[in-house]
Design an enzyme around this catalytic site. Structure first.
Site, short mmCIF file in Angstrom:
data_model
loop_
_atom_site.label_atom_id
_atom_site.label_comp_id
_atom_site.label_asym_id
_atom_site.label_seq_id
_atom_site.Cartn_x
_atom_site.Cartn_y
_atom_site.Cartn_z
N SER A 173 0.86 -1.19 0.00
CA SER A 173 0.00 0.00 0.00
C SER A 173 0.89 1.24 0.00
CB SER A 173 -0.96 -0.03 1.19
OG SER A 173 -1.92 1.01 1.08
N THR A 174 0.75 2.12 0.99
CA THR A 174 1.51 3.38 1.00
C THR A 174 3.01 3.11 0.89
OG1 THR A 174 -0.18 4.29 2.46
CG2 THR A 174 1.87 5.54 2.23
N HIS A 199 -2.61 -0.97 -3.56
CA HIS A 199 -3.73 -0.03 -3.41
C HIS A 199 -3.46 1.20 -4.26
CE1 HIS A 199 -4.24 -1.91 0.86
NE2 HIS A 199 -4.77 -2.67 -0.07
N MET A 293 -0.11 1.18 5.40
CA MET A 293 -0.84 1.44 6.64
C MET A 293 -1.93 0.39 6.83
SD MET A 293 -1.37 3.19 9.34
CE MET A 293 -0.54 4.79 9.24
N ASP A 296 -4.30 -4.82 6.04
CA ASP A 296 -4.70 -5.60 4.87
C ASP A 296 -3.57 -6.55 4.47
OD1 ASP A 296 -6.21 -6.48 2.71
OD2 ASP A 296 -5.42 -4.94 1.37
#
Length: 355
Positions: A173-174, A199, A293, A296
């Site tokens: 993700s991030t 993401h 973050m 997930d």
């Protein structure tokens, strides 16, 4: 950052309309304080020194020096979290490579402005806790970039029926767009089949897959339902669809990319992909969870490990946000941790034990 303190945000955009929309929208958020704005990168440089923001939102394309060139020059000496606010533009990935933490898609006419502000506010909160990595190691896309990135890739694994029957899942993700590239560009062209969940807003996953395809040795493309998994192919889950691995019989596997409910707060979800692998895959498998973050992917990775998968988690020191890999580590889902730059080596060492 102390969660009781407001996050001081500077908005950098040459469009007065965009500035007003962002500033007015964010100013109502209880965790955010708008401390000012800048109309270009020269103005931003002065405002940074005067106002000392915690997080900056920045347009990618502006008159004069672009946001990308500014980041390449400024971030290495001043590691401040920057969230890009960009239209559908390939250059956003160059800006992420220059050290920006994350990005949101700038709304177009007819788009839901409230949803945009909510998404931007969430990313600002995450960015306030992020570790800025002014990488600037990945060249911009093009012939030179292809040669430089591909030269980092490992030698071919070579013919091995065992490696024909391995599936690798990777979730991030991030900070993950560049972290995933750091892994992928170190892998050979004949890597076992891979499925990647990153993401990302709609419209960007195809551009991201195309970028990986240019910069890495294996074939990379945006996944679509029915794509068959095979060695030398990496599929990137399309934005806003749940991507799952499906066993179609014998040694054949495909992916399903379908609308559906969010899983662990995301669509596509790393958990949904990993969970499908734990349920469907009957051959050897590897799961890799990287910077991001939240949690997930952690539960899905644990399910994979319980089914005999080899699992790798990105370590704290190299993660932009040590959230997803931390939760996975804490619940026992991770066999081994490694830095972003060393994950490829760890993966290849494991694959050679299978070959």
């Amino acid at each position: 950052m102390d969660p009781r303190k407001k996050i001081r945000v500077l908005v950098v955009d040459d469009s007065s309309f965009a500035r007003s929309m962002i500033m007015n929208g964010l100013s109502t958020h209880p965790r955010i304080e708008i401390i000012g704005y800048a109309i270009n990168t020269l103005d931003a440089r002065n405002k940074f020194a005067q106002l000392k923001p915690d997080v900056v939102t920045m347009d990618v394309e502006m008159p004069g020096q672009s946001g990308i060139d500014f980041l390449k020059e400024y971030i290495p000496q001043n590691p401040i979290p920057v969230i890009l606010v960009s239209s559908l533009n390939l250059r956003v990935f160059d800006a992420l490579g220059a050290g920006a933490v994350d990005f949101v898609r700038k709304p177009e006419s007819g788009d839901n402005k409230d949803a945009f502000i909510t998404n931007l506010a969430q990313k600002i909160i995450i960015a306030s806790m992020a570790k800025v990595r002014p990488a600037a190691r990945t060249p911009a896309a093009g012939a030179g970039a292809l040669g430089a990135a591909a030269s980092m890739a490992a030698a071919a694994l070579g013919p091995s029926p065992n490696l024909d029957n391995v599936i690798i899942g990777l979730g991030a993700s991030t900070g993950g767009t560049e972290a995933t590239l750091e892994v992928m560009k170190r892998l050979p062209a004949d890597i076992p089949a891979m499925v990647i969940v990153q993401h990302m807003p709609p419209g960007f996953t195809k551009m991201y897959a195309d970028r990986l395809n240019r910069l890495c040795k294996m074939e990379v493309r945006e996944a679509k339902s029915g794509d068959e998994l095979h060695r030398g192919l990496a599929l990137v889950a399309p934005a806003d669809l749940q991507c799952r691995v499906v066993h179609i019989g014998g040694r054949k596997y495909t992916v399903s990319c379908m609308p559906g409910e969010k899983v662990s707060g995301h669509r596509p979800s790393v958990d949904a992909m990993f969970q499908s692998m734990s349920e469907a895959v009957r051959c050897k498998m590897v799961g890799i969870i990287m910077t991001g973050m939240g949690q997930d992917g952690a539960a899905g990775l644990l399910a994979m490990r319980k089914r005999g998968a080899y699992t790798i988690g990105q370590d704290k020191e190299s993660s932009v946000v040590y959230g997803m890999p931390m939760v996975a580590q804490n619940i026992g889902a991770v066999c081994t941790q490694a830095s972003c730059e060393n994950i490829a080596n760890v993966l290849l060492r494991h694959l050679k034990t299978l070959g």
